[in-house]
Design a protein around this motif. Structure first.
Motif: not given
Length: 81
Positions: A52-65
């Motif tokens: 679940e990407p976070v707009p404007g953030a790096a892929m490493a900050d995307s949530a895993v669900a």
């Protein structure tokens, strides 16, 4: 899926479910170069988890669900444990 990989996959899904996790955390904890234990890759390819990407953030900050399929697999394992 052999039993060892199946149990590692269940462990991974339980880990994801237990607390908010980021892609960076999942890569640090679960990425492997061993072609026999591709838990992260198999869970993602198998539709058990999603990013679940976070707009404007790096892929490493995307949530895993967990996906509904991942939730069902974890629930089925818990019901038989």
């Amino acid at each position: 899926m052999d039993d060892a990989l199946r149990l590692l996959t269940i462990q991974f899904l339980a880990w994801v479910e237990s607390a908010p996790r980021t892609h960076g955390e999942a890569m640090a904890a679960w990425r492997t170069s061993c072609p026999r234990l591709p838990v992260w890759e198999d869970a993602l390819d198998g539709g058990l988890v999603r990013l679940e990407p976070v707009p404007g953030a790096a892929m490493a900050d995307s949530a895993v669900a967990l996906t509904p399929r991942g939730e069902a697999l974890l629930a089925a394992f818990a019901a038989h444990a």
